[in-house]
Design an enzyme around this catalytic site. Structure first.
Site, PDB file in Angstrom:
ATOM      1  N   GLN A 121      -7.937   2.087   4.540  1.00 28.78           N
ATOM      2  CA  GLN A 121      -8.621   1.721   5.772  1.00 28.78           C
ATOM      3  C   GLN A 121     -10.100   1.428   5.571  1.00 28.78           C
ATOM      4  OE1 GLN A 121      -8.000   0.143   8.833  1.00 28.78           O
ATOM      5  NE2 GLN A 121      -6.307   1.573   8.586  1.00 28.78           N
ATOM      6  N   GLY A 180       0.812  -1.204   0.000  1.00 30.07           N
ATOM      7  CA  GLY A 180       0.000   0.000   0.000  1.00 30.07           C
ATOM      8  C   GLY A 180       0.848   1.257   0.000  1.00 30.07           C
ATOM      9  N   THR A 181       1.992   1.213   0.686  1.00 34.52           N
ATOM     10  CA  THR A 181       2.899   2.357   0.699  1.00 34.52           C
ATOM     11  C   THR A 181       3.439   2.642  -0.689  1.00 34.52           C
ATOM     12  OG1 THR A 181       3.545   2.007   3.002  1.00 34.52           O
ATOM     13  CG2 THR A 181       5.081   3.221   1.618  1.00 34.52           C
ATOM     14  N   CYS A 214       5.312   7.626  20.776  1.00 33.00           N
ATOM     15  CA  CYS A 214       6.556   8.042  20.144  1.00 33.00           C
ATOM     16  C   CYS A 214       7.384   6.802  19.850  1.00 33.00           C
ATOM     17  CB  CYS A 214       7.331   8.983  21.057  1.00 33.00           C
ATOM     18  SG  CYS A 214       6.524  10.573  21.305  1.00 33.00           S
ATOM     19  N   SER A 255      -4.569  -1.362   0.375  1.00 34.11           N
ATOM     20  CA  SER A 255      -3.598  -2.364   0.795  1.00 34.11           C
ATOM     21  C   SER A 255      -4.320  -3.652   1.149  1.00 34.11           C
ATOM     22  CB  SER A 255      -2.811  -1.858   2.007  1.00 34.11           C
ATOM     23  OG  SER A 255      -1.957  -2.862   2.519  1.00 34.11           O
ATOM     24  N   ALA A 256      -3.922  -4.751   0.531  1.00 34.51           N
ATOM     25  CA  ALA A 256      -4.638  -6.016   0.717  1.00 34.51           C
ATOM     26  C   ALA A 256      -4.628  -6.485   2.160  1.00 34.51           C
ATOM     27  CB  ALA A 256      -4.040  -7.095  -0.186  1.00 34.51           C
TER      28      ALA A 256
END
Length: 382
Positions: free
Chosen positions: A184, A79-80, A327, A201-202
């Site tokens: 999402q 997906g990125t 963080c 994204s799968a």
């Protein structure tokens, strides 16, 4: 994964927003494709032709699921990768129209990283519920030199569904293509209309991890930001994992067939979490829109609580959840989404359900959470 002795009952995986367990249909398709889809689909011998048939069938299935043409669909390794290709390729294709990239303040980090690489970007804010400021969006998109706009379909951190169709209408009025990150929402809510580019994204919908989806509508000028022979048609760099692509297509079709029933089942569970956490945990803020939201995702923030400490405590009790504000070693800063919303980011927990989540899992989570928060606060002297 091993859980320590504190847990009572079976482990509960509640982080489907990061990666949903693979759908049984996808698992079956993957195993079958490993037998028939191992060859190079671009070769002319028999094994290659069989692989090509599998690739074409998977592409046609995904196209039908989304309501687009098969030649508008491209499979990429993640997906990125798909998000980077959408942003950088969309901007490159529109270089003559302008250089400015307009995006919401709550886009996924993959989109923000691409924006930073591009250099000329304009961010549009959201309200305290995480909903896009449409007036500011109109102002930004209408600015001369705007090449591309991006709006996530629903927040990956708090679940707020965005006004994609309204934003798309603004883009159409000014002749600006709209890129929608649907990672999402695909599989949980209907695909909105009006967009020019879309990614997903799968692993978010219950497919394998190594498949990203890029859809570029006909008439949208896209230019590859990567070296290659064909710069005008999106394609994967190098070979593709065909068995995973087949599994991704099969799982998407299965998930969409169950979408309405699962939404009706999971939405009350999410509502129960929202209500019970607010009642049983002091100094907590439930973030995101209470109504216009994804049916499977809820996020809350606990004051005077370290997010990572709470996640580790929940893990020891058998609950896998994530935090949008912890963080990390790579960022050393809280969630940009929560910052943009102006909400509490301490002790942030994102719970996201899937087809295997039961009401008993949710009840156990709600029974354990208040005591863990109290213990962490006591240890911190609060």
């Amino acid at each position: 994964m091993e859980y320590r002795a504190e847990q009572a009952g079976a482990p509960a995986y509640l982080d489907a927003a990061s990666a949903a367990p693979m759908h049984p249909v996808g698992r079956q398709a993957l195993l079958a494709a490993l037998e028939d889809g191992w060859a190079d689909p671009d070769r002319l011998y028999a094994a290659g032709r069989r692989a090509q048939q599998l690739r074409e069938a998977a592409t046609a299935t995904v196209a039908q699921c989304i309501g687009v043409r098969p030649d508008e669909v491209t499979f990429l390794p993640s997906g990125t990768t798909a998000a980077h290709a959408a942003v950088l390729g969309g901007l490159a294709g529109r270089a003559r129209a302008g250089k400015t990239f307009v995006h919401s303040a709550i886009e996924h980090s993959a989109v923000l990283h691409a924006a930073a690489r591009h250099g000329e970007a304009r961010e549009v804010g959201v309200d305290r519920l995480g909903r896009l400021d449409l007036r500011a969006w109109d102002e930004a998109v209408s600015t001369p030199g705007t090449a591309l706009a991006a709006l996530i379909s629903a927040s990956h951190e708090v679940g707020t569904v965005q006004p994609v169709e309204e934003a798309a209408a603004v883009c159409a009025e000014h002749g600006v293509p709209l890129y929608v990150d649907a990672a999402q929402s695909l599989g949980h809510s209907p695909v909105p209309s009006g967009w020019s580019l879309l990614t997903a994204s799968a692993r978010k919908w219950g497919g394998p991890a190594g498949v990203g989806l890029l859809v570029v509508r006909k008439g949208v000028r896209w230019l590859s930001p990567y070296p290659g022979d064909d710069l005008h048609r999106p394609h994967a760099e190098g070979s593709v994992n065909l068995p995973e692509i087949v599994a991704a297509a099969a799982s998407l079709r299965a998930v969409l067939a169950e979408e309405q029933a699962e939404a009706a089942r999971l939405s009350p569970l999410v509502e129960k979490i929202r209500k019970t956490v607010a009642e049983t945990v002091p100094d907590v803020e439930i973030v995101g829109d209470p109504d216009a939201r994804l049916p499977h995702l809820v996020t809350f923030s606990c004051l005077y609580v370290d997010g990572e400490a709470l996640l580790h405590a929940l893990d020891r009790h058998g609950f896998a959840v994530s935090s949008g504000s912890s963080c990390t070693a790579s960022t050393l800063r809280p969630s940009h989404v929560l910052e943009a919303m102006g909400v509490l980011s301490h002790g942030n927990v994102r719970v996201s359900l899937h087809r295997g989540t039961t009401a008993a899992d949710v009840d156990r989570f709600l029974a354990v959470l208040p005591g863990l928060v109290e213990a962490i606060r006591k240890e911190a002297g609060m």
